[in-house]
Write a protein that holds these residues in place. Structure first.
Motif, PDB file in Angstrom:
ATOM      1  N   ARG A   1       3.295   6.390  -2.540  1.00 46.95           N
ATOM      2  CA  ARG A   1       4.519   6.864  -3.197  1.00 46.95           C
ATOM      3  C   ARG A   1       4.239   7.255  -4.659  1.00 46.95           C
ATOM      4  NH1 ARG A   1       9.617   5.618  -0.884  1.00 46.95           N
ATOM      5  NH2 ARG A   1       9.377   4.782   1.207  1.00 46.95           N
TER       6      ARG A   1
ATOM      7  N   SER B   1       0.828  -1.214   0.000  1.00 49.40           N
ATOM      8  CA  SER B   1       0.000   0.000   0.000  1.00 49.40           C
ATOM      9  C   SER B   1       0.859   1.261   0.000  1.00 49.40           C
ATOM     10  CB  SER B   1      -0.971   0.005   1.182  1.00 49.40           C
ATOM     11  OG  SER B   1      -0.271   0.078   2.397  1.00 49.40           O
TER      12      SER B   1
ATOM     13  N   ARG C   1       9.829  10.744   9.686  1.00 50.20           N
ATOM     14  CA  ARG C   1       8.708  10.025   9.065  1.00 50.20           C
ATOM     15  C   ARG C   1       7.912   9.253  10.129  1.00 50.20           C
ATOM     16  NH1 ARG C   1       8.326   6.498   4.495  1.00 50.20           N
ATOM     17  NH2 ARG C   1      10.532   6.068   4.266  1.00 50.20           N
TER      18      ARG C   1
ATOM     19  N   ASP D   1       4.039   9.811  10.687  1.00 51.16           N
ATOM     20  CA  ASP D   1       3.107   8.697  10.463  1.00 51.16           C
ATOM     21  C   ASP D   1       2.337   8.335  11.736  1.00 51.16           C
ATOM     22  OD1 ASP D   1       4.020   8.597   7.855  1.00 51.16           O
ATOM     23  OD2 ASP D   1       5.316   6.863   8.135  1.00 51.16           O
TER      24      ASP D   1
ATOM     25  N   ARG E   1      -0.147  11.797  12.964  1.00 48.40           N
ATOM     26  CA  ARG E   1      -1.196  12.410  12.127  1.00 48.40           C
ATOM     27  C   ARG E   1      -2.565  12.016  12.678  1.00 48.40           C
ATOM     28  NH1 ARG E   1       0.250   8.305   7.304  1.00 48.40           N
ATOM     29  NH2 ARG E   1      -1.095   6.617   7.983  1.00 48.40           N
TER      30      ARG E   1
ATOM     31  N   ARG F   1      -6.860   9.835   1.884  1.00 49.20           N
ATOM     32  CA  ARG F   1      -6.939   8.469   2.413  1.00 49.20           C
ATOM     33  C   ARG F   1      -8.290   7.850   2.091  1.00 49.20           C
ATOM     34  NH1 ARG F   1      -2.433   7.604   5.288  1.00 49.20           N
ATOM     35  NH2 ARG F   1      -3.131   5.472   5.572  1.00 49.20           N
TER      36      ARG F   1
ATOM     37  N   ARG G   1       0.560   1.113   6.799  1.00 49.07           N
ATOM     38  CA  ARG G   1       0.474   1.755   8.119  1.00 49.07           C
ATOM     39  C   ARG G   1      -0.883   1.517   8.785  1.00 49.07           C
ATOM     40  NH1 ARG G   1       4.612   2.580   5.974  1.00 49.07           N
ATOM     41  NH2 ARG G   1       6.231   4.112   6.396  1.00 49.07           N
ATOM     42  N   ASP G   2      -1.922   1.349   7.940  1.00 50.95           N
ATOM     43  CA  ASP G   2      -3.283   1.253   8.486  1.00 50.95           C
ATOM     44  C   ASP G   2      -4.036   0.077   7.901  1.00 50.95           C
ATOM     45  OD1 ASP G   2      -3.496   2.132   5.881  1.00 50.95           O
ATOM     46  OD2 ASP G   2      -5.132   3.515   6.287  1.00 50.95           O
TER      47      ASP G   2
HETATM   48  O1   DC Z   1       5.755   1.911   3.535  1.00 48.51           O
HETATM   49  P1   DC Z   1       6.365   3.086   2.771  1.00 48.51           P
HETATM   50  O2   DC Z   1       7.587   3.682   3.431  1.00 48.51           O
HETATM   51  O3   DC Z   1       6.608   2.744   1.344  1.00 48.51           O
HETATM   52  O4   DC Z   1       5.228   4.236   2.789  1.00 48.51           O
HETATM   53  C1   DC Z   1       5.470   5.539   2.295  1.00 48.51           C
HETATM   54  C2   DC Z   1       4.586   6.528   3.038  1.00 48.51           C
HETATM   55  O5   DC Z   1       3.207   6.280   2.687  1.00 48.51           O
HETATM   56  C3   DC Z   1       4.650   6.439   4.553  1.00 48.51           C
HETATM   57  O6   DC Z   1       5.530   7.391   5.121  1.00 48.51           O
HETATM   58  C4   DC Z   1       3.242   6.696   5.006  1.00 48.51           C
HETATM   59  C5   DC Z   1       2.372   6.418   3.815  1.00 48.51           C
HETATM   60  N1   DC Z   1       1.545   5.222   3.975  1.00 48.51           N
HETATM   61  C6   DC Z   1       0.365   5.359   4.679  1.00 48.51           C
HETATM   62  O7   DC Z   1       0.097   6.420   5.208  1.00 48.51           O
HETATM   63  N2   DC Z   1      -0.481   4.319   4.776  1.00 48.51           N
HETATM   64  C7   DC Z   1      -0.196   3.136   4.234  1.00 48.51           C
HETATM   65  N3   DC Z   1      -1.061   2.128   4.348  1.00 48.51           N
HETATM   66  C8   DC Z   1       1.032   2.960   3.550  1.00 48.51           C
HETATM   67  C9   DC Z   1       1.882   4.021   3.447  1.00 48.51           C
END
Ligand code: DC
Length: 219
Positions: A37, A32, A174, A178, A181, A103, A124-125
Motif C-alpha cells: 500500500r 506486509s 481484488r 490476488d 496473478r 515482489r 497474501r504470500d
Molecule cells: O492486505 P491488504 O489488503 O492491505 O493488501 C493490499 C494489497 O497488497 C492486496 O490487494 C495484495 C497486495 N499484497 C500482496 O500481494 N502480498 C502481500 N503479502 C500483501 C499484500
C-alpha cells in the motif's frame, strides 16, 4: 525463532487478528499489505502508471518505511496510516503486487522483520513464499458478504458516500486479481491450516490460532 503467517483475502480480519496474536505472544508484527500500500501511494503521488516498472523499482529504493509500536505507518517521515487504507490505494497496491520484479525486490525487505523472539505476519504470500518454513501457517478466510460488511462498517465511520454494493464489487475484483496473478498468487496447500471466521468473533479467531500455535510441534 518462531514465525506465524496469516494469509488470506481482503477484509478477512487478518490484520486485526495477527496484531492481537503478536501482542499475546510478545512477538513482532509485520503487515506486509502496508508495504504494498505504501508503495502504491508513492506510485499515485508520483503520477506513475502501474506498468512503469523501472520507475516503480526506483521508488522502492527511496522508500523508507517503518512501523511504530503504537501501530502507525511512517513513510519517508510522513504518517500515512490512514491514507494507505483508502480504496484507490488498495487497488493500486493490488495492481503493482502482480509484478514479479516488484515482489522479488520486496522479498528480503520483508524477511528482515524476522527478529527475536518471533514474528507474526499477515499478507497474501507470507506462508507460501516469504516464510515457507514458518511454524504455523494460517489461511484465514470468510464469506465475501461478511468481508464486505466488515469493510463497510470500517469505512462508513470516515465516509458517508461509500455503499456496500461498491465495496462488494471492489473486494470481488481484488480477490480475483490476488488469486489469479501469476506471481505469488493468494493460495494455500496442505502445510496451511484453514480458518473460516465468517461466524467467529475476533477473540475466538485469535484464541483458535494461539491454541494451534501452542499445539504446533507437539503433534
Ligand atoms: O492486505 P491488504 O489488503 O492491505 O493488501 C493490499 C494489497 O497488497 C492486496 O490487494 C495484495 C497486495 N499484497 C500482496 O500481494 N502480498 C502481500 N503479502 C500483501 C499484500
Amino acid at each position: 525463532m518462531a514465525v506465524i503467517t496469516i494469509d488470506g483475502p481482503a477484509s478477512s480480519g487478518k490484520g486485526t487478528v495477527a496484531k492481537k496474536v503478536a501482542g499475546q505472544l510478545g512477538f513482532h508484527y509485520l503487515d506486509s499489505g502496508a508495504i504494498y500500500r505504501a508503495l502504491g501511494l508513492m506510485v499515485i503521488n508520483a503520477q506513475l502508471k502501474k506498468n512503469d516498472i523501472d520507475a516503480i523499482l526506483n521508488l522502492i529504493d527511496k522508500m523508507k518505511l517503518s512501523f511504530t509500536n503504537n501501530g502507525r505507518v511512517i513513510l519517508n517521515s510522513l504518517d500515512v496510516t490512514e491514507i494507505i487504507r483508502s480504496e484507490n490505494v488498495g487497488m493500486m497496491a493490488s495492481d503493482i503486487a502482480k509484478i514479479s520484479e516488484i515482489r522479488s525486490k520486496l522479498h528480503n525487505f520483508q524477511q528482515g522483520f524476522n527478529q527475536p523472539p518471533g514474528l507474526v505476519t499477515d499478507g497474501r504470500d507470507m506462508g507460501s513464499v516469504i516464510f515457507p518454513q514458518a511454524e504455523l501457517k494460517i489461511f484465514l478466510t470468510a464469506s465475501v458478504e461478511k468481508r464486505a460488511s466488515r469493510r463497510y462498517s470500517q469505512l462508513h465511520k470516515s465516509s458517508d458516500s461509500v455503499t456496500i454494493a461498491v465495496i462488494l464489487c471492489d473486494i470481488m475484483k481484488r480477490d480475483k486479481q490476488d488469486c489469479e496473478r501469476s506471481s505469488s498468487p493468494l493460495t494455500y496447500d496442505h502445510t496451511f491450516k484453514v480458518l473460516d471466521n465468517t461466524d467467529l468473533s475476533i477473540e475466538e479467531t485469535v484464541q483458535t490460532i494461539i491454541n494451534w500455535y501452542n499445539l504446533s510441534g507437539k503433534c
